[in-house]
Design a protein around this motif. Structure first.
Motif, short mmCIF file in Angstrom:
data_model
loop_
_atom_site.label_atom_id
_atom_site.label_comp_id
_atom_site.label_asym_id
_atom_site.label_seq_id
_atom_site.Cartn_x
_atom_site.Cartn_y
_atom_site.Cartn_z
N PRO A 244 55.07 47.99 37.76
CA PRO A 244 55.61 48.91 38.77
C PRO A 244 56.36 48.19 39.89
O PRO A 244 57.38 48.68 40.39
N ASN B 124 62.84 53.88 44.36
CA ASN B 124 61.52 53.79 43.73
C ASN B 124 60.41 53.38 44.68
O ASN B 124 59.23 53.36 44.28
N GLY C 246 56.56 54.05 43.99
CA GLY C 246 55.92 52.82 43.55
C GLY C 246 54.73 52.46 44.42
O GLY C 246 53.69 52.01 43.91
N LEU D 16 51.90 54.73 43.48
CA LEU D 16 51.35 54.34 42.19
C LEU D 16 50.46 53.11 42.32
O LEU D 16 49.34 53.07 41.79
N PHE E 65 61.46 57.09 36.88
CA PHE E 65 60.34 56.39 37.51
C PHE E 65 59.71 57.20 38.64
O PHE E 65 58.47 57.35 38.66
N ALA F 9 55.88 58.26 38.26
CA ALA F 9 54.94 57.49 39.08
C ALA F 9 54.09 58.40 39.95
O ALA F 9 52.88 58.17 40.10
#
Length: 201
Positions: free
Chosen positions: A97, A108, A112, A115, A174, A178
């Protein structure tokens, strides 16, 4: 959720390969480190913008992660080997990630971070349970013979590998993937905390 089923399917082949490597005196820790190296290569390739190409070392890394235990069972299992294996796993699961975040921080970054936070909490719930299980002399082989006590959950290794592979195949997805997977990780951690309360409370 799927690890116990997957272990029954893949363990015979892994054990055959593990015995072959052990016969050639390949140490299990070496297999662990090779798997970690492949995983970090995959993460670096993702960060450089090559997610599809990163899928090959990612899957090879997970193959090595299954093989190291098979080699250890065919030769010699050590506490350090189990410790090295789980540490390498956590580094791998965080690095992939991170690769997506480094490639596109603006797009992201938030997903991220969420996540990785979910991985952190889920990992803590997993390791904490394993410590208490060891103290209570609990054992299980439902997910293969392990150095640590492995609890089940909504998301396990099989689901996580499938998720990371999906990210490599559809990198533009993503952020939503995520957010969803991270939420499910929190659910998994919460269910493990409830299980710990019922078993150890």
């Amino acid at each position: 959720m799927l690890d116990a089923t997957m272990r029954r399917l893949i363990d015979p082949a892994l054990n055959r390969m593990g015995r072959a490597l052990a016969a050639r005196r390949v140490p299990a820790d070496t297999v662990t480190l090779i798997g970690l190296g492949l995983g970090l290569v995959s993460a670096a390739m993702i960060a450089l913008g090559w997610p599809l190409a990163a899928l090959a070392p990612l899957l090879a890394s997970r193959l090595a992660d299954g093989l190291d235990g098979a080699v250890a069972r065919a030769s010699e299992k050590t506490d350090f080997g189990g410790y090295l294996d789980i540490t390498a796993d956590f580094l791998f699961y965080g690095a992939v990630p991170l690769g997506f975040v480094l490639h596109d921080p603006a797009g992201n970054g938030a997903a991220g971070a969420f996540l990785l936070c979910s991985f952190y909490v889920n990992g803590a719930s997993f390791l904490g349970y394993a410590i208490l299980a060891e103290r209570h002399r609990m054992e299980t082989t439902a997910r293969g013979a392990k150095s640590l006590y492995f609890t089940g959950g909504l998301l396990e290794g099989t689901e996580t590998i499938a998720f990371l592979a999906a990210l490599c195949l559809w990198p533009a997805a993503f952020p939503p993937l995520a957010w969803v997977f991270g939420a499910l990780c929190f659910v998994t951690a919460g269910s493990r905390v409830l299980l710990a309360f019922r078993v150890f409370g």
